[in-house]
Scaffold this motif. Structure first.
Motif, PDB file in Angstrom:
ATOM      1  N   UNK A 118       2.445  34.355 -10.160  1.00  0.00           N
ATOM      2  CA  UNK A 118       2.951  34.626  -9.114  1.00  0.00           C
ATOM      3  C   UNK A 118       2.672  33.582  -7.819  1.00  0.00           C
ATOM      4  N   UNK A 119       3.821  33.405  -7.231  1.00  0.00           N
ATOM      5  CA  UNK A 119       3.753  32.282  -6.006  1.00  0.00           C
ATOM      6  C   UNK A 119       4.536  33.268  -4.839  1.00  0.00           C
ATOM      7  N   UNK A 120       3.919  33.608  -3.928  1.00  0.00           N
ATOM      8  CA  UNK A 120       4.495  34.492  -2.928  1.00  0.00           C
ATOM      9  C   UNK A 120       3.916  34.339  -1.475  1.00  0.00           C
ATOM     10  N   UNK A 121       4.661  34.835  -0.543  1.00  0.00           N
ATOM     11  CA  UNK A 121       4.183  35.117   0.937  1.00  0.00           C
ATOM     12  C   UNK A 121       3.825  36.409   1.434  1.00  0.00           C
ATOM     13  N   UNK A 122       2.953  36.591   2.406  1.00  0.00           N
ATOM     14  CA  UNK A 122       2.668  37.768   2.902  1.00  0.00           C
ATOM     15  C   UNK A 122       2.811  37.664   4.368  1.00  0.00           C
ATOM     16  N   UNK A 123       3.160  38.553   5.281  1.00  0.00           N
ATOM     17  CA  UNK A 123       3.382  38.564   6.778  1.00  0.00           C
ATOM     18  C   UNK A 123       1.894  38.310   7.197  1.00  0.00           C
ATOM     19  N   UNK A 124       1.532  37.736   8.441  1.00  0.00           N
ATOM     20  CA  UNK A 124       0.302  37.588   9.086  1.00  0.00           C
ATOM     21  C   UNK A 124      -0.468  38.473   9.077  1.00  0.00           C
ATOM     22  N   UNK A 125       0.155  39.830   9.275  1.00  0.00           N
ATOM     23  CA  UNK A 125      -0.898  40.777  10.011  1.00  0.00           C
ATOM     24  C   UNK A 125      -0.988  41.860   9.012  1.00  0.00           C
ATOM     25  N   UNK A 126      -1.368  42.004   7.697  1.00  0.00           N
ATOM     26  CA  UNK A 126      -1.811  43.115   7.151  1.00  0.00           C
ATOM     27  C   UNK A 126      -2.868  43.895   7.808  1.00  0.00           C
ATOM     28  N   UNK A 127      -3.907  43.136   8.373  1.00  0.00           N
ATOM     29  CA  UNK A 127      -5.091  43.722   8.534  1.00  0.00           C
ATOM     30  C   UNK A 127      -4.713  44.709   9.836  1.00  0.00           C
ATOM     31  N   UNK A 128      -3.627  44.682  10.584  1.00  0.00           N
ATOM     32  CA  UNK A 128      -3.216  45.306  11.525  1.00  0.00           C
ATOM     33  C   UNK A 128      -2.297  46.330  11.314  1.00  0.00           C
ATOM     34  N   UNK A 133       4.262  47.075   5.746  1.00  0.00           N
ATOM     35  CA  UNK A 133       4.731  46.790   7.184  1.00  0.00           C
ATOM     36  C   UNK A 133       4.529  45.235   7.394  1.00  0.00           C
ATOM     37  N   UNK A 134       3.637  44.807   6.855  1.00  0.00           N
ATOM     38  CA  UNK A 134       3.520  43.275   7.056  1.00  0.00           C
ATOM     39  C   UNK A 134       4.560  42.267   6.483  1.00  0.00           C
ATOM     40  N   UNK A 135       5.187  42.933   5.225  1.00  0.00           N
ATOM     41  CA  UNK A 135       6.224  42.175   4.704  1.00  0.00           C
ATOM     42  C   UNK A 135       5.761  41.358   3.653  1.00  0.00           C
ATOM     43  N   UNK A 136       6.342  41.159   2.403  1.00  0.00           N
ATOM     44  CA  UNK A 136       5.903  40.624   1.209  1.00  0.00           C
ATOM     45  C   UNK A 136       7.338  39.527   0.850  1.00  0.00           C
ATOM     46  N   UNK A 137       7.198  38.426   0.479  1.00  0.00           N
ATOM     47  CA  UNK A 137       8.122  37.723  -0.211  1.00  0.00           C
ATOM     48  C   UNK A 137       7.420  37.208  -1.398  1.00  0.00           C
ATOM     49  N   UNK A 138       8.013  37.502  -2.524  1.00  0.00           N
ATOM     50  CA  UNK A 138       7.832  37.039  -3.893  1.00  0.00           C
ATOM     51  C   UNK A 138       8.721  36.218  -4.355  1.00  0.00           C
ATOM     52  N   UNK A 139       8.732  34.732  -4.208  1.00  0.00           N
ATOM     53  CA  UNK A 139       9.240  33.669  -4.723  1.00  0.00           C
ATOM     54  C   UNK A 139       9.319  33.740  -6.164  1.00  0.00           C
ATOM     55  N   UNK A 140       8.345  33.836  -6.884  1.00  0.00           N
ATOM     56  CA  UNK A 140       8.353  33.526  -8.284  1.00  0.00           C
ATOM     57  C   UNK A 140       7.182  34.702  -8.806  1.00  0.00           C
ATOM     58  N   UNK A 141       7.747  35.420  -9.772  1.00  0.00           N
ATOM     59  CA  UNK A 141       6.908  36.421 -10.598  1.00  0.00           C
ATOM     60  C   UNK A 141       7.610  36.175 -12.166  1.00  0.00           C
ATOM     61  N   UNK A 142       6.876  35.985 -13.139  1.00  0.00           N
ATOM     62  CA  UNK A 142       6.961  35.710 -14.392  1.00  0.00           C
ATOM     63  C   UNK A 142       6.098  36.503 -15.456  1.00  0.00           C
ATOM     64  N   UNK A 143       6.792  36.838 -16.487  1.00  0.00           N
ATOM     65  CA  UNK A 143       5.904  37.590 -17.397  1.00  0.00           C
ATOM     66  C   UNK A 143       6.402  38.940 -17.654  1.00  0.00           C
ATOM     67  N   UNK A 144       7.409  39.388 -17.104  1.00  0.00           N
ATOM     68  CA  UNK A 144       7.911  40.647 -17.079  1.00  0.00           C
ATOM     69  C   UNK A 144       8.524  41.376 -18.358  1.00  0.00           C
ATOM     70  N   UNK A 145       8.024  42.571 -18.246  1.00  0.00           N
ATOM     71  CA  UNK A 145       8.129  43.408 -19.576  1.00  0.00           C
ATOM     72  C   UNK A 145       9.727  43.390 -20.289  1.00  0.00           C
ATOM     73  N   UNK A 146      10.704  43.011 -19.383  1.00  0.00           N
ATOM     74  CA  UNK A 146      12.062  42.787 -20.012  1.00  0.00           C
ATOM     75  C   UNK A 146      11.960  41.534 -21.112  1.00  0.00           C
TER      76      UNK A 146
END
Length: 327
Positions: A118-128, A133-146
């Motif tokens: 996976x190659x992805x992004x997470x909002x800056x504030x998960x600790x807060x 609520x911090x938001x997550x952007x998954x640019x690439x995930x591979x290996x799915x069951x389909x």
């Protein structure tokens, strides 16, 4: 319907060339020197989410810089009660950005069956604010069951975004897995996310047609979650919910003890429009202000970023600028 469809096509294609002309490179890690500690945190997780079967370690046998590449290595080996080890890194508190274009040139290993890079992004504030609520952007995930079901593991991949005010309010948008016309494993491919005030669009190998699109304008409830700085993550899980393999015996990609698979990241680059620089690194005051004003937080947090009341009875690990994260 026909009129709307024509307008949609025009809107969908014309802005892409405009963005391509206006973007300039503002930050990159080419991995030509040992920049791991400068730009990245190596996570240590014995019990990751998503029913993954591996531990994430900070061992150089799972994460290192090699011949101009960041290398994440999954291995079948017993460690802290798991049958596998692997690597996961993030740029939290070191590099984050808001809007622009981010791309990574990645060589994934053969995925069948059970690897989940996976190659992805997470909002800056998960600790807060916690996840999602911090938001997550998954640019690439591979290996799915389909892909496993249809024997297209080496061509199938997906994008997704996650948001919501709490775990019980988790929302997500995915257009489903995409099956490429060609194998995306065993050689380098470029995965790109273009992010602006209105849309997130993901592309494979500089295609003009996105494989994923999400609308994030203020008419949508996702708006408040995706217009702030995010940090970068790379990892390779073994098993878990995405491949829908929940026991070690079915991980055929790592069949015997000592087998390993490598994910290579040649570079990661951030571009932004002319006149805009919304990239924050450790050296900028902006990043310190976003986090802890340069001070380390001594509170305790759950692994999804929720603050705990007092010190719990079990051990944890340090990530996120010295915050004590509890498994």
């Amino acid at each position: 319907m026909k009129i709307k469809f024509i307008i949609y096509l025009l809107f969908y294609t014309i802005p892409l060339s405009i963005h391509a002309q206006n973007y300039k490179l503002v930050w990159s890690d080419e991995f030509n020197e040992n920049s791991l500690n400068k730009n990245w945190n190596v996570e240590v997780l014995d019990n990751p989410y998503n029913n993954e079967l591996q531990c994430y370690t900070n061992s150089s046998s799972n994460v290192n810089i090699e011949n101009g590449n960041l290398v994440i290595i999954a291995r079948r080996e017993s460690h802290n009660g798991k049958y596998f080890t692997s690597g996961r890194i993030n740029s939290s508190t070191k590099v984050n950005f808001k809007h622009g274009k981010i791309e990574a040139r990645i060589k994934m290993p053969k995925l069948a069956n059970g690897l989940w890079p996976a190659f992805w992004l997470m909002g800056e504030d998960p600790q807060n604010v916690g996840w999602p609520a911090c938001g997550e952007i998954d640019i690439l995930e591979a290996g799915h069951s389909d892909g496993i079901k249809n024997s297209t593991q080496e061509r199938l991949f997906s994008g997704c975004i996650h948001w919501g005010s709490s775990l019980t309010d988790h929302r997500m948008w995915t257009t489903g897995a995409v099956t490429s016309e060609y194998d995306i494993t065993g050689d380098y491919h470029i995965f790109t996310a273009v992010w602006d005030d209105s849309y997130l669009r993901f592309y494979l190998d500089n295609s003009t047609k996105p494989y994923y699109e999400a609308t994030i304008t203020n008419e949508y409830d996702s708006y408040n979650y995706f217009h702030k700085p995010f940090y970068i993550l790379f990892n390779m899980a073994v098993g878990g919910d995405y491949p829908n393999i929940l026991n070690a015996e079915n991980i055929t990609s790592l069949p015997t003890e000592g087998c390993e698979a490598k994910m290579y990241i040649d570079y990661v680059r951030i571009y932004q429009e002319e006149g805009k620089v919304n990239v924050y690194t450790q050296e900028t005051a902006g990043l310190k202000n976003v986090y802890t004003q340069g001070k380390k937080d001594t509170a305790y947090y759950s692994i999804n970023g929720m603050k705990l009341n007092g010190k719990p009875s079990w051990d944890g690990i340090y990530i996120h600028n010295g915050k004590k994260i509890i498994e």
